[in-house]
Design an enzyme around this catalytic site. Sequence first.
Site, mmCIF file in Angstrom:
data_model
loop_
_atom_site.group_PDB
_atom_site.id
_atom_site.type_symbol
_atom_site.label_atom_id
_atom_site.label_comp_id
_atom_site.label_asym_id
_atom_site.label_seq_id
_atom_site.Cartn_x
_atom_site.Cartn_y
_atom_site.Cartn_z
ATOM 1 N N ASP A 152 46.340 46.399 34.187
ATOM 2 C CA ASP A 152 46.405 45.463 35.301
ATOM 3 C C ASP A 152 47.764 44.747 35.156
ATOM 4 O O ASP A 152 48.394 44.814 34.087
ATOM 5 C CB ASP A 152 45.238 44.478 35.163
ATOM 6 N N LEU A 153 48.235 44.084 36.204
ATOM 7 C CA LEU A 153 49.553 43.436 36.100
ATOM 8 C C LEU A 153 49.433 41.926 35.829
ATOM 9 O O LEU A 153 49.716 41.459 34.721
ATOM 10 C CB LEU A 153 50.349 43.690 37.395
ATOM 11 N N ASP A 154 48.980 41.205 36.869
ATOM 12 C CA ASP A 154 48.930 39.742 36.749
ATOM 13 C C ASP A 154 47.890 39.332 35.710
ATOM 14 O O ASP A 154 46.715 39.668 35.834
ATOM 15 C CB ASP A 154 48.542 39.110 38.104
ATOM 16 N N GLU A 210 42.377 44.592 31.379
ATOM 17 C CA GLU A 210 42.123 43.732 32.544
ATOM 18 C C GLU A 210 41.865 42.287 32.134
ATOM 19 O O GLU A 210 41.247 42.037 31.108
ATOM 20 C CB GLU A 210 40.854 44.221 33.260
ATOM 21 N N ASP A 211 42.298 41.344 32.974
ATOM 22 C CA ASP A 211 42.010 39.928 32.692
ATOM 23 C C ASP A 211 40.975 39.342 33.648
ATOM 24 O O ASP A 211 40.615 38.175 33.509
ATOM 25 C CB ASP A 211 43.295 39.087 32.777
ATOM 26 N N LYS A 247 42.009 35.069 40.746
ATOM 27 C CA LYS A 247 42.538 36.091 39.833
ATOM 28 C C LYS A 247 41.960 37.467 40.135
ATOM 29 O O LYS A 247 40.743 37.620 40.207
ATOM 30 C CB LYS A 247 42.282 35.698 38.377
ATOM 31 N N SER A 286 46.817 47.623 39.857
ATOM 32 C CA SER A 286 46.890 46.204 40.228
ATOM 33 C C SER A 286 46.524 45.971 41.686
ATOM 34 O O SER A 286 46.769 46.821 42.537
ATOM 35 C CB SER A 286 48.329 45.715 39.976
ATOM 36 N N ALA A 287 45.974 44.798 41.973
ATOM 37 C CA ALA A 287 45.649 44.418 43.363
ATOM 38 C C ALA A 287 46.888 43.931 44.111
ATOM 39 O O ALA A 287 46.874 43.808 45.328
ATOM 40 C CB ALA A 287 44.605 43.312 43.359
ATOM 41 N N THR A 300 51.831 35.837 36.264
ATOM 42 C CA THR A 300 52.268 35.431 37.605
ATOM 43 C C THR A 300 51.234 34.535 38.282
ATOM 44 O O THR A 300 51.496 34.023 39.373
ATOM 45 C CB THR A 300 52.562 36.669 38.476
ATOM 46 N N ARG A 351 45.222 39.344 48.430
ATOM 47 C CA ARG A 351 45.863 38.214 49.113
ATOM 48 C C ARG A 351 44.992 37.711 50.273
ATOM 49 O O ARG A 351 44.780 36.509 50.425
ATOM 50 C CB ARG A 351 47.239 38.647 49.635
ATOM 51 N N LYS A 374 39.022 45.609 43.749
ATOM 52 C CA LYS A 374 38.154 45.474 42.581
ATOM 53 C C LYS A 374 37.055 44.471 42.946
ATOM 54 O O LYS A 374 37.375 43.496 43.626
ATOM 55 C CB LYS A 374 38.956 44.941 41.385
HETATM 56 P P1 B16 Z 1 49.888 39.900 46.098
HETATM 57 P P2 B16 Z 1 46.350 41.925 39.533
HETATM 58 C C1 B16 Z 1 46.365 40.296 41.690
HETATM 59 O O1 B16 Z 1 47.027 41.084 40.740
HETATM 60 C C2 B16 Z 1 46.351 38.822 41.291
HETATM 61 O O2 B16 Z 1 45.580 38.628 40.113
HETATM 62 C C3 B16 Z 1 45.761 38.005 42.405
HETATM 63 O O3 B16 Z 1 45.755 36.637 42.072
HETATM 64 C C4 B16 Z 1 46.566 38.243 43.686
HETATM 65 O O4 B16 Z 1 46.000 37.537 44.778
HETATM 66 C C5 B16 Z 1 46.588 39.746 43.994
HETATM 67 O O5 B16 Z 1 47.123 40.457 42.898
HETATM 68 C C6 B16 Z 1 47.399 40.077 45.237
HETATM 69 O O6 B16 Z 1 48.733 39.805 44.986
HETATM 70 O O7 B16 Z 1 49.766 38.681 46.966
HETATM 71 O O8 B16 Z 1 51.148 39.948 45.272
HETATM 72 O O9 B16 Z 1 49.655 41.178 46.877
HETATM 73 O O10 B16 Z 1 45.754 40.924 38.605
HETATM 74 O O11 B16 Z 1 45.330 42.867 40.155
HETATM 75 O O12 B16 Z 1 47.533 42.634 38.947
HETATM 76 MG MG MG Z 2 44.876 40.441 36.679
#
Ligand code: B16
Ligand code: MG
Length: 218
Positions: free
Chosen positions: A9-11, A169-170, A45, A114-115, A17, A49, A145
């Site tokens: 996963d990224l964030d 994953e977090d 998290k 990642s999302a 972030t 978006r 997810k």
């Molecule tokens: P964006 P992950 C997710 O990333 C974040 O945890 C989540 O807080 C955020 O809303 C989502 O990405 C969408 O991000 O606005 O940059 O498209 O944890 O799945 O890597």
């Molecule tokens: Mg995450």
Amino acid sequence: MNKKAFIFDLDGVIVDTAKYHFLAWQKLAEEIGVDFTPEHNEELKGVSRVRSLEIILGLGNFQSSQEDKDKWLHQKNVDYLAYIKKMDESEILPAVYETLTFIKEHNQFIALGSASKNARPILEKVKLLHFFDAIVDGNDVTNAKPDPEVFLQAANLVGVSNENCIVFEDSQAGIKAANIANMTSIGIGDASILKEARYCFPNFLHIDSSFIDTLLKD
Ligand code: B16
Ligand code: MG
């Protein structure tokens, strides 16, 4: 020994972030008159978006037009990107670089699941893009997810069966998604929150190479 795929996963796993998402959402929430705290931010998290905005609007409990929502989503992302622009390698979370290097040296696949729709620019800014054999992000999936789509696509791209995939994953939703896909789920964060993870560590400093070695031999 079968080649494994390590899906990150990224964030919250590779970079923190969440703090930038918080600042951008908080600015928007203030403008539209919603009280948005760091505790509320926890609920965002791993969430997309669009869904994040719905949660924030739910806090204010008011109705808004699609036009307003689109404008706010755009504005939030513009503010978020301003933070991303300033990111560099110093923002990679502890021991992540070493873990990626170890996996690569052992000739295993590395993928992103990642999302975020900003995943690629973030990986570029922190100079980690070259580690990844496959990237699946918010631009590629229709189901968020805990739907396992993002991880299934990643496994498919590198040609590894689900049971040979290991997911870091977090978020609770991400752990659920990995479990549904029959992948090995590794929680990064608080074990009392990531209860469903097969293994859980506070961060990568707690994951030593012998643990990764065991996963390779599994
Ligand atoms: P964006 P992950 C997710 O990333 C974040 O945890 C989540 O807080 C955020 O809303 C989502 O990405 C969408 O991000 O606005 O940059 O498209 O944890 O799945 O890597
Ligand atoms: Mg995450």
